[in-house]
Design an enzyme around this catalytic site. Structure first.
Site, short mmCIF file in Angstrom:
data_model
loop_
_atom_site.label_atom_id
_atom_site.label_comp_id
_atom_site.label_asym_id
_atom_site.label_seq_id
_atom_site.Cartn_x
_atom_site.Cartn_y
_atom_site.Cartn_z
CE LYS A 52 -7.94 1.92 -1.02
NZ LYS A 52 -6.96 2.57 -0.39
CG HIS A 108 -1.78 1.23 1.25
ND1 HIS A 108 -3.28 0.94 1.57
CD2 HIS A 108 -1.88 2.46 1.04
CE1 HIS A 108 -3.74 2.03 1.53
NE2 HIS A 108 -2.87 2.98 1.23
CB ALA A 156 -5.57 12.21 6.62
CG ASP A 195 -1.53 4.79 4.17
OD1 ASP A 195 -1.49 5.08 2.93
OD2 ASP A 195 -2.57 5.06 4.97
CG HIS A 237 -10.09 4.06 3.39
ND1 HIS A 237 -8.73 4.88 3.11
CD2 HIS A 237 -10.64 4.48 4.62
CE1 HIS A 237 -8.70 5.61 4.63
NE2 HIS A 237 -9.88 5.35 4.92
CG HIS A 252 -5.03 1.82 5.79
ND1 HIS A 252 -6.27 1.81 5.85
CD2 HIS A 252 -4.95 2.57 4.82
CE1 HIS A 252 -7.17 2.29 4.81
NE2 HIS A 252 -6.17 2.98 4.15
CG HIS A 304 -0.81 6.94 -1.15
ND1 HIS A 304 -1.80 6.99 -1.62
CD2 HIS A 304 -1.08 6.44 0.24
CE1 HIS A 304 -2.93 6.59 -0.75
NE2 HIS A 304 -2.59 6.25 0.37
C1 NCD Z 1 -3.76 8.66 2.19
C2 NCD Z 1 -3.35 9.73 1.33
O1 NCD Z 1 -3.01 10.88 1.72
O2 NCD Z 1 -3.54 9.50 0.09
N1 NCD Z 1 -4.04 9.49 3.58
C3 NCD Z 1 -3.84 8.70 4.77
O3 NCD Z 1 -4.09 9.35 5.77
N2 NCD Z 1 -3.40 7.44 4.88
C4 NCD Z 1 -5.14 8.14 1.81
C5 NCD Z 1 -5.59 6.90 2.30
O4 NCD Z 1 -4.78 5.86 2.43
O5 NCD Z 1 -6.40 7.00 3.51
ZN ZN Z 2 -3.25 5.05 1.57
#
Ligand code: NCD
Ligand code: ZN
Length: 361
Positions: free
Chosen positions: A103, A17, A267, A251, A140, A178, A19
């Site tokens: 997703k 996971h 977040a 994550d 999620h 997560h 980004h």
């Molecule tokens: C993630 C993001 O910033 O893309 N943020 C997070 O708090 N984990 C998105 C997600 O996985 O919820």
């Molecule tokens: Zn994420």
């Protein structure tokens, strides 16, 4: 010189996971991943979410183009589930080997999820086709019902949405992403082998007190939000148990400091530079280093029916604290690196294959 005191060699890990964002962030954050991991599941929640296969192809090419020769990193692409999702994109994407998962973000639950799905039952017809393609739905798992307390939204969602989905399509492979609660750990253990979960480094380390320790800590704010200590311990026990249903998904979610340190901070925790080291440290603390390889290098690949990485990685514990950047620069902006507030002693590198470039990132 740092003095070596302990080391283990295991199959190179994967991140289930991740980004990576887009330019100019991706260029800065991605080296922390392709130098340490063999594969990663790439999240599709770009500003313009990856709904079409053509977008996934473009993003894949961009990611591949950034990898320094000598590293064999493979990005595993995902499609963002929306009411506009076309089955043909999924079929073609899986057949061509580009798409590894779908997703599902409940609409508005987190960063760039406004195009997500409000009522999952509307998507059952499409989701029924996934088992034949043997790819999982990544969830999620938080309700967006604002009347539900934020700390209860993950547990609530299990009953509200996941149980119903499993009842309707029992053969669907699901990864609860997560997870942060004892409820989710129990749910995973009680259900059959079609359902598994990713766990982040930061949820092994933080509880909800950390968010308010001597003041508001925007760099500890992520979704799902860190929970009570008893939940952290349940998640930590699940991860370190070696059970095949739990695997690492960092994550790692970089945001510019100006967007996190604001009146409405977003977040996401950026942990790519040190997540593996801190995870190894957690396993050492729990006397579970024998299970580290299962959690970070084996369980995920087996669940996804993918091969294990062909390289080995060496994890070494040093006596002196490992230095890592507290922030990275993106032009004139900064991104803060996850810092749990205590030193890191574990470091890892890929060893044992070919002429690897030993650049430090
Ligand atoms: C993630 C993001 O910033 O893309 N943020 C997070 O708090 N984990 C998105 C997600 O996985 O919820
Ligand atoms: Zn994420």
């Amino acid at each position: 010189m740092l003095e070596e005191i302990k080391s283990i060699e295991i199959i190179t890990p994967d991140d289930w996971h991740l980004h990576l964002r887009e330019s100019p962030l991706i260029e800065k954050v991605f080296p922390y991943t392709f130098t340490k991991f063999g594969k990663a599941i790439i999240m599709p929640n770009l500003k313009n979410p990856i709904i079409r296969l053509s977008q996934a192809h473009e993003y894949y090419k961009k990611i591949k183009s950034l990898i320094i020769p000598g590293y064999n990193f493979e990005p595993l692409m995902t499609l963002f589930l929306s009411e506009e999702t076309r089955l043909k994109d999924i079929y073609d994407g899986v057949k061509s080997g580009t798409i590894s998962a779908i997703k599902f973000y409940p609409q508005g639950v987190t960063t760039n999820s406004y195009g997500g799905v409000k009522d999952l039952s509307k998507m059952y017809n499409l989701l029924e086709k996934l088992p034949d393609l043997n790819i999982p739905l990544l969830i999620h798992g938080e309700t967006t019902n604002s009347k539900v307390d934020i700390y209860d939204r993950e547990a609530y969602f299990l009953e509200e949405t996941v149980s119903k989905l499993i009842e309707k399509i029992p053969e669907l492979k699901i990864v609860l992403e997560h997870i942060t609660t004892k409820d989710s750990v129990d749910f995973i253990l009680e259900n059959n082998s079609n359902i598994a979960a990713t766990i982040t480094a930061h949820h092994l380390i933080l509880n909800r007190n950390n968010l308010f320790d001597e003041g508001l800590r925007p760099h500890y704010y992520c979704r799902p939000i860190a929970k009570r200590e008893e939940h952290r311990m349940a998640v930590r026990n699940a991860a370190t148990s070696g059970n095949s249903k739990f695997f690492l998904g960092t994550d790692s979610a970089p945001h510019l400091d100006k967007n996190k340190e604001s009146a409405c901070g977003c977040a996401g925790i950026f942990s790519a530079p040190n997540a593996l080291g801190y995870v190894a440290q957690v396993f050492e603390e729990e006397s579970a280093l024998d299970n580290l390889e299962n959690f970070i290098s084996i369980n995920g690949a087996k669940f996804y029916n993918l091969s294990l990485n062909s390289t080995l990685s060496k994890f070494t514990k040093f006596k002196e604290a490992i230095k890592y950047p507290s922030k990275i620069e993106v032009g004139k902006e900064l991104i803060t690196v996850f810092n749990p507030g205590y030193p890191l002693y574990w470091k890892n590198e890929i060893v044992g294959e070919k002429n690897l470039i030993k650049e430090k990132f």
